[in-house]
Design a protein around this motif. Sequence first.
Motif, PDB file in Angstrom:
ATOM      1  N   ALA A 257       0.818  -1.095  -0.020  1.00 28.09           N
ATOM      2  CA  ALA A 257       0.058  -0.003  -0.076  1.00 28.09           C
ATOM      3  C   ALA A 257       0.784   1.106   0.125  1.00 28.09           C
ATOM      4  O   ALA A 257       0.554   2.262  -0.495  1.00 28.09           O
ATOM      5  CB  ALA A 257      -1.007   0.006   1.330  1.00 28.09           C
ATOM      6  N   ARG A 258       2.033   1.191   0.770  1.00 29.27           N
ATOM      7  CA  ARG A 258       2.688   2.408   0.941  1.00 29.27           C
ATOM      8  C   ARG A 258       3.550   2.535  -0.399  1.00 29.27           C
ATOM      9  O   ARG A 258       3.513   3.834  -0.911  1.00 29.27           O
ATOM     10  CB  ARG A 258       3.827   2.268   1.955  1.00 29.27           C
ATOM     11  N   LEU A 259       3.871   1.664  -1.299  1.00 24.69           N
ATOM     12  CA  LEU A 259       4.631   1.865  -2.295  1.00 24.69           C
ATOM     13  C   LEU A 259       3.632   2.333  -3.464  1.00 24.69           C
ATOM     14  O   LEU A 259       4.064   2.936  -4.364  1.00 24.69           O
ATOM     15  CB  LEU A 259       5.390   0.711  -2.638  1.00 24.69           C
ATOM     16  N   ALA A 260       2.618   1.700  -3.290  1.00 26.98           N
ATOM     17  CA  ALA A 260       1.551   2.113  -4.366  1.00 26.98           C
ATOM     18  C   ALA A 260       1.109   3.647  -4.058  1.00 26.98           C
ATOM     19  O   ALA A 260       0.871   4.309  -5.253  1.00 26.98           O
ATOM     20  CB  ALA A 260      -0.040   1.354  -4.243  1.00 26.98           C
ATOM     21  N   LEU A 261       0.952   4.095  -3.049  1.00 24.91           N
ATOM     22  CA  LEU A 261       1.005   5.589  -2.649  1.00 24.91           C
ATOM     23  C   LEU A 261       2.087   6.284  -3.228  1.00 24.91           C
ATOM     24  O   LEU A 261       1.895   7.433  -3.920  1.00 24.91           O
ATOM     25  CB  LEU A 261       0.708   5.891  -1.167  1.00 24.91           C
ATOM     26  N   ASP A 262       3.222   5.919  -3.042  1.00 23.87           N
ATOM     27  CA  ASP A 262       4.269   6.525  -3.514  1.00 23.87           C
ATOM     28  C   ASP A 262       4.551   6.309  -5.085  1.00 23.87           C
ATOM     29  O   ASP A 262       4.715   7.711  -5.548  1.00 23.87           O
ATOM     30  CB  ASP A 262       5.761   5.606  -3.043  1.00 23.87           C
ATOM     31  N   ALA A 263       4.167   5.613  -5.668  1.00 23.82           N
ATOM     32  CA  ALA A 263       3.799   5.570  -7.266  1.00 23.82           C
ATOM     33  C   ALA A 263       2.897   6.536  -7.504  1.00 23.82           C
ATOM     34  O   ALA A 263       3.041   7.209  -8.593  1.00 23.82           O
ATOM     35  CB  ALA A 263       3.597   4.196  -7.600  1.00 23.82           C
ATOM     36  N   LEU A 264       1.748   6.530  -6.729  1.00 22.16           N
ATOM     37  CA  LEU A 264       0.591   7.671  -7.201  1.00 22.16           C
ATOM     38  C   LEU A 264       1.245   9.179  -6.920  1.00 22.16           C
ATOM     39  O   LEU A 264       0.814   9.882  -7.833  1.00 22.16           O
ATOM     40  CB  LEU A 264      -0.655   7.313  -6.177  1.00 22.16           C
ATOM     41  N   ILE A 265       1.981   9.383  -5.964  1.00 22.79           N
ATOM     42  CA  ILE A 265       2.519  10.591  -5.974  1.00 22.79           C
ATOM     43  C   ILE A 265       3.281  11.102  -7.027  1.00 22.79           C
ATOM     44  O   ILE A 265       3.597  12.157  -7.707  1.00 22.79           O
ATOM     45  CB  ILE A 265       3.260  10.789  -4.450  1.00 22.79           C
ATOM     46  N   THR A 266       4.465   9.908  -7.626  1.00 19.44           N
ATOM     47  CA  THR A 266       5.055   9.968  -8.714  1.00 19.44           C
ATOM     48  C   THR A 266       4.276  10.432  -9.906  1.00 19.44           C
ATOM     49  O   THR A 266       4.512  11.438 -10.769  1.00 19.44           O
ATOM     50  CB  THR A 266       5.919   8.762  -8.970  1.00 19.44           C
ATOM     51  N   ARG A 267       3.020   9.800 -10.017  1.00 18.91           N
ATOM     52  CA  ARG A 267       2.109   9.920 -11.402  1.00 18.91           C
ATOM     53  C   ARG A 267       1.764  11.523 -11.068  1.00 18.91           C
ATOM     54  O   ARG A 267       1.578  12.095 -12.178  1.00 18.91           O
ATOM     55  CB  ARG A 267       1.197   9.239 -11.427  1.00 18.91           C
ATOM     56  N   THR A 268       1.183  11.726  -9.851  1.00 15.88           N
ATOM     57  CA  THR A 268       0.708  13.269  -9.606  1.00 15.88           C
ATOM     58  C   THR A 268       1.773  14.316 -10.112  1.00 15.88           C
ATOM     59  O   THR A 268       1.455  15.362 -10.444  1.00 15.88           O
ATOM     60  CB  THR A 268       0.218  13.358  -8.348  1.00 15.88           C
ATOM     61  N   ALA A 269       3.091  14.090  -9.579  1.00 18.15           N
ATOM     62  CA  ALA A 269       4.068  14.973  -9.779  1.00 18.15           C
ATOM     63  C   ALA A 269       4.646  15.130 -11.228  1.00 18.15           C
ATOM     64  O   ALA A 269       5.344  16.114 -11.512  1.00 18.15           O
ATOM     65  CB  ALA A 269       5.123  14.950  -8.681  1.00 18.15           C
ATOM     66  N   ALA A 270       4.366  14.014 -12.096  1.00 11.91           N
ATOM     67  CA  ALA A 270       5.036  13.958 -13.344  1.00 11.91           C
ATOM     68  C   ALA A 270       4.892  14.967 -14.214  1.00 11.91           C
ATOM     69  O   ALA A 270       5.574  15.463 -14.990  1.00 11.91           O
ATOM     70  CB  ALA A 270       4.606  12.652 -14.007  1.00 11.91           C
ATOM     71  N   ALA A 271       3.700  15.853 -14.133  1.00 14.87           N
ATOM     72  CA  ALA A 271       3.346  16.814 -14.833  1.00 14.87           C
ATOM     73  C   ALA A 271       4.553  18.065 -14.896  1.00 14.87           C
ATOM     74  O   ALA A 271       5.098  18.745 -15.856  1.00 14.87           O
ATOM     75  CB  ALA A 271       2.050  17.507 -14.720  1.00 14.87           C
ATOM     76  N   GLU A 272       5.237  18.197 -13.550  1.00 14.71           N
ATOM     77  CA  GLU A 272       6.197  19.084 -13.481  1.00 14.71           C
ATOM     78  C   GLU A 272       7.420  18.501 -13.847  1.00 14.71           C
ATOM     79  O   GLU A 272       8.467  19.147 -13.234  1.00 14.71           O
ATOM     80  CB  GLU A 272       5.906  20.089 -12.319  1.00 14.71           C
ATOM     81  N   SER A 273       7.549  17.513 -14.013  1.00 12.10           N
ATOM     82  CA  SER A 273       9.061  16.811 -14.005  1.00 12.10           C
ATOM     83  C   SER A 273       9.989  16.970 -12.983  1.00 12.10           C
ATOM     84  O   SER A 273      11.212  17.596 -13.335  1.00 12.10           O
ATOM     85  CB  SER A 273       9.757  16.859 -15.494  1.00 12.10           C
ATOM     86  N   PRO A 274       9.769  16.964 -11.779  1.00 10.04           N
ATOM     87  CA  PRO A 274      10.631  17.088 -10.677  1.00 10.04           C
ATOM     88  C   PRO A 274      12.005  16.105 -11.061  1.00 10.04           C
ATOM     89  O   PRO A 274      11.965  15.136 -11.403  1.00 10.04           O
ATOM     90  CB  PRO A 274       9.949  16.720  -9.492  1.00 10.04           C
ATOM     91  N   GLU A 275      12.944  17.086 -10.510  1.00 15.26           N
ATOM     92  CA  GLU A 275      14.522  15.982 -10.643  1.00 15.26           C
ATOM     93  C   GLU A 275      14.452  15.096  -9.533  1.00 15.26           C
ATOM     94  O   GLU A 275      14.506  15.502  -8.255  1.00 15.26           O
ATOM     95  CB  GLU A 275      15.436  17.104 -10.706  1.00 15.26           C
ATOM     96  N   PRO A 276      14.707  13.828  -9.628  1.00 17.77           N
ATOM     97  CA  PRO A 276      14.762  12.991  -8.421  1.00 17.77           C
ATOM     98  C   PRO A 276      16.161  13.123  -7.685  1.00 17.77           C
ATOM     99  O   PRO A 276      17.229  13.279  -8.473  1.00 17.77           O
ATOM    100  CB  PRO A 276      14.679  11.729  -8.942  1.00 17.77           C
TER     101      PRO A 276
END
Lengths: 308, 308
Positions: A42-61
């Motif tokens: 569940a935690r990693l699924a949330l983490d991936a959802l945050i990644t998808r939500t932030a993708a529009a602004e292409s943050p630098e990891p």
Amino acid sequence: MPAFRSGSSEQVAFLEDLLSAGLLSRTGVHGVYARGADFERARLALDALITRTAAAESPEPLYHPPLFPREQLERNGYLGSFPHLAGTVFSFDGDETAAADQLELASRHEDWSGFQSMTEMVLTPAACYPLYPAVAARGPLPQDGLTLDTGDAYVFRREPSSDPSRMQIFHMREIVRVAGRETVIEWRNLWRARAEELLRGLGLELELDIASDPFFGRTGRLLAAQQRDQELKWELLASVAGEPSAIASSNYHQDHFGEIYDIVTADGEVAHTGCMAFGEERVTLALFSAHGSDLSSWPAGVLAALKL
Amino acid sequence: MPAFRSGSSEQVAFLEDLLSAGLLSRTGVHGVYARGADFERARLALDALITRTAAAESPEPLYHPPLFPREQLERNGYLGSFPHLAGTVFSFDGDETAAADQLELASRHEDWSGFQSMTEMVLTPAACYPLYPAVAARGPLPQDGLTLDTGDAYVFRREPSSDPSRMQIFHMREIVRVAGRETVIEWRNLWRARAEELLRGLGLELELDIASDPFFGRTGRLLAAQQRDQELKWELLASVAGEPSAIASSNYHQDHFGEIYDIVTADGEVAHTGCMAFGEERVTLALFSAHGSDLSSWPAGVLAALKL
């Protein structure tokens, strides 16, 4: 020992449920738990959802480990505001005789702290802290500033408690903006809506709160009042075991880190910074609290949003 | 300060390459790096490959944070064998006057260690250590014993160096077997072939070495010789910047942890334990060293094996 915060009877019962469902597992230290398979899914699924939500602004990891240079903690103001929450790393630097003496005390569970000395490392107190010196080292910001992503970074808070939402070590995922003042303020408003939408999409009932950080001591109370007056921090609260728990928050640091680290915009102004933070274990706990301890029986819409 | 190990000129040049390619980023402390996007992509792809490789035996995931109860470190023998590698967590427990004094020293980068006292936590020294007390707490093992998976756990080693393969904090992924003697020995042999196949499939040239752990002091040299004589540890070495680097290893602890934690098999015998460990940053470094710093130009077979 810092004051131990007892959880409410509902919080302690919720912890027992999590333990018997194998979602968390005790280590023997309050607020330090192992995560079982479904909790982590569940935690990693949330983490991936945050990644998808932030993708529009292409943050630098830029993924930092749980250790942070002590020198940076000495510079960035944390020891003034939160000395009670910091963790420092000590180690042994003696000879064989000292090692034998240390071992003998330790074997009897007696005090062997005298054999340990301070290293150049502390535990990372906030996921975004290591980013500021890293950004400063690159020179002036690009024209539009920078947006960075800490990934699911471990952070430490010295807050022993039997409330499962109050962990001493947990994952904080932050998206961080470093730019001119107006840009940061606008970005932060955008994320206020975006974070609410993300979390409501997981079936959580939320409250927005203008909040303050847990500053230390009497001066701290003034700082907290100031922070609230200027609306520098907001939190999204969800119910965990019947109590509102801050599961996400955003801080606007104004030019605090810009000044300390001498971060300047392309126009030569001191940079402002802001961050959007998700407490990943807390969101996950809110989900188990709202939808039950059996992941497979969560509402279909929630599982779909999480791609589970 | 422990002895600083200088990297060879090739190792230091490799680190510079990694930094300029954005694969790693400095924090200011030797052996503590941030990971850039492509480094982390490769590391997580490796982690997923380990998951697929281990899936046949359905190991139970139990994910521990980077902190470990001090009491367990005092019990498990680590301070006898590796006192020089351990990291302990200290924190502040004073009043406002003490906080002000601590802050003043810290702001001048002077010694503020006197204000810190030992907590009940240490940094996790090996990914498998937290599993043994957790397993013991469950009572006797099931008939076939247990196989557990630590996930990509952070571990700490106090070994400052400018060789990028020698990090102070890194991810160790371990699959761990807790069972009767014969079962553990057989399992370990199986993983020797399996780990070699996994890593050769990534285009790495490997050497197998009967090895020993870096035990402390003169007694440590005897322990190391014994460990080698009994072939209790083997390592798989791959070249990183021209030097062989242990990227995976397996330890057979015999009944060491079984005795300490009173872990018994279903037949009432003291349990034996063994582990298969992958140093995820080291494997990733070996891959960048072998295939170059541009992930997209790695050999097609390697990318396919990693599903990249």
